[in-house]
Design an enzyme around this catalytic site. Structure first.
Site, short mmCIF file in Angstrom:
data_model
loop_
_atom_site.label_atom_id
_atom_site.label_comp_id
_atom_site.label_asym_id
_atom_site.label_seq_id
_atom_site.Cartn_x
_atom_site.Cartn_y
_atom_site.Cartn_z
CB SER A 25 19.69 -29.17 -52.47
OG SER A 25 19.62 -28.84 -53.84
CG HIS A 50 15.71 -30.83 -52.00
ND1 HIS A 50 14.41 -30.72 -51.56
CD2 HIS A 50 15.90 -29.79 -52.85
CE1 HIS A 50 13.84 -29.64 -52.11
NE2 HIS A 50 14.73 -29.07 -52.91
CG ASP A 52 16.47 -28.21 -56.11
OD1 ASP A 52 15.36 -28.00 -55.59
OD2 ASP A 52 17.54 -28.14 -55.47
CG MET A 54 15.13 -25.77 -61.49
SD MET A 54 16.45 -24.58 -61.21
CE MET A 54 16.79 -24.87 -59.48
CG HIS A 83 11.67 -28.22 -55.10
ND1 HIS A 83 12.49 -27.22 -54.63
CD2 HIS A 83 10.47 -27.60 -55.38
CE1 HIS A 83 11.84 -26.07 -54.62
NE2 HIS A 83 10.63 -26.28 -55.08
CG MET A 85 11.26 -25.30 -58.44
SD MET A 85 12.93 -24.86 -57.91
CE MET A 85 13.67 -26.49 -57.84
CG MET A 154 10.32 -21.97 -52.49
SD MET A 154 11.57 -23.27 -52.63
CE MET A 154 13.01 -22.36 -53.18
CG ASP A 192 14.78 -25.50 -51.17
OD1 ASP A 192 16.02 -25.35 -51.14
OD2 ASP A 192 14.17 -25.99 -52.15
C1 DX5 Z 1 16.44 -23.36 -55.39
C2 DX5 Z 1 16.35 -24.80 -55.01
C3 DX5 Z 1 17.13 -25.17 -53.82
C4 DX5 Z 1 18.62 -24.98 -53.96
C5 DX5 Z 1 19.11 -24.51 -52.64
O1 DX5 Z 1 15.53 -23.08 -56.37
O2 DX5 Z 1 15.00 -25.17 -54.75
O3 DX5 Z 1 16.85 -26.50 -53.38
O4 DX5 Z 1 19.33 -26.13 -54.33
O5 DX5 Z 1 20.44 -24.16 -52.77
P1 DX5 Z 1 21.24 -23.38 -51.64
O6 DX5 Z 1 21.19 -24.24 -50.41
O7 DX5 Z 1 22.60 -23.24 -52.23
O8 DX5 Z 1 20.55 -22.07 -51.42
ZN ZN Z 2 14.65 -27.18 -53.86
#
Ligand code: DX5
Ligand code: ZN
Length: 236
Positions: A25, A50, A52, A54, A83, A85, A154, A192
């Site tokens: 990620s 991956h 993310d 947000m 992903h 969010m 998650m 994740d």
């Molecule tokens: C959190 C994300 C993850 C995040 C994981 O909301 O969806 O993908 O990057 O990070 P680590 O591996 O550091 O927990």
């Molecule tokens: Zn993620």
């Protein structure tokens, strides 16, 4: 590396570890040299990247969006999984698809018309994933499971990298694995959040076949290749 009593045992362990995919990620990457970091992950055998996204509403944090997917598309051959969010994911599916996402993952939470969203992703010619938060039970997946390519469980509350793996999600990972196997579906099970050398083998044993890892790959004292190798060895 682990010691195995027989060659057969070692071969079985090797094929199990190979069938588990690693999805670094980029949330934890150094954004001043994102292309290099993704190239390092690719060279080290990452299976996908991956990303993310947000929006500060669905989760209490803001990250990156369409332009980053667009910039990464030409610099890696790896599949890009996005992903989302965010509130109203439907509004952005087309833009992420056009930017080069191969898989779009949307959350079950806060989506009254998840079936429509999943089928819109399919219509755009992309793989569709559904994510569930730690407080959401596996049972909500029953109706949508046949329509998705991937379930993302998650293992932390979404919004931030570097959080601690929530132990109670292991039971849910086992439940989702059972739901997929019972229905004989060709659906991936991804986890994740908080995935590192200690938690990766436990998640894999519970039934996950794709591991997302941010901090343990990019925010590690080792370089990306060494960090990924250690993660791979932990599930070997
Ligand atoms: C959190 C994300 C993850 C995040 C994981 O909301 O969806 O993908 O990057 O990070 P680590 O591996 O550091 O927990
Ligand atoms: Zn993620």
């Amino acid at each position: 590396m682990k010691e195995y009593a027989t060659n057969k045992e070692a071969a079985v362990a090797d094929s199990v570890s190979r069938s588990i995919k690693l999805a670094p990620s980029i949330l934890a990457a150094d954004f001043t040299r994102l292309g290099e970091q993704v190239a390092a992950a690719e060279a080290a055998g990452a299976d996908r990247i991956h990303i993310d996204v947000m929006d500060g509403h669905f989760v209490p944090n803001i990250s990156i969006g369409v332009p980053v997917v667009k910039s990464l598309r030409p610099v890696t051959k790896l599949p890009l999984e996005t992903h989302l969010m965010i509130d109203n994911p439907d509004q952005f599916l087309e833009a992420f698809a056009a930017a080069g996402s191969d898989t779009l993952i949307v959350h079950w939470e806060n989506n009254a018309n998840l079936h429509r969203t999943i089928h819109e992703i399919r219509r755009l010619g992309k793989k569709a994933g559904v994510a569930i938060n730690p407080a959401t039970p596996a049972a909500v997946l029953a109706e949508i499971l046949p329509d998705v390519d991937l379930v993302l469980v998650m293992t932390v509350n979404p919004g931030f990298g570097g959080q601690k793996f929530i132990e109670s999600t292991l039971t849910k990972i086992r439940q989702v694995r059972q739901m997929i196997d019972e229905r004989k579906l060709n659906c991936e099970l991804e986890i994740d959040g908080g995935v590192d050398e200690a938690t990766a083998p436990r998640g894999a044993l519970a039934g996950a076949n794709v591991l997302v890892a941010g901090s343990s790959v990019f925010n590690n004292k080792d370089n990306v290749a060494a960090a990924m190798e250690r993660l791979r060895q932990s599930i070997a």
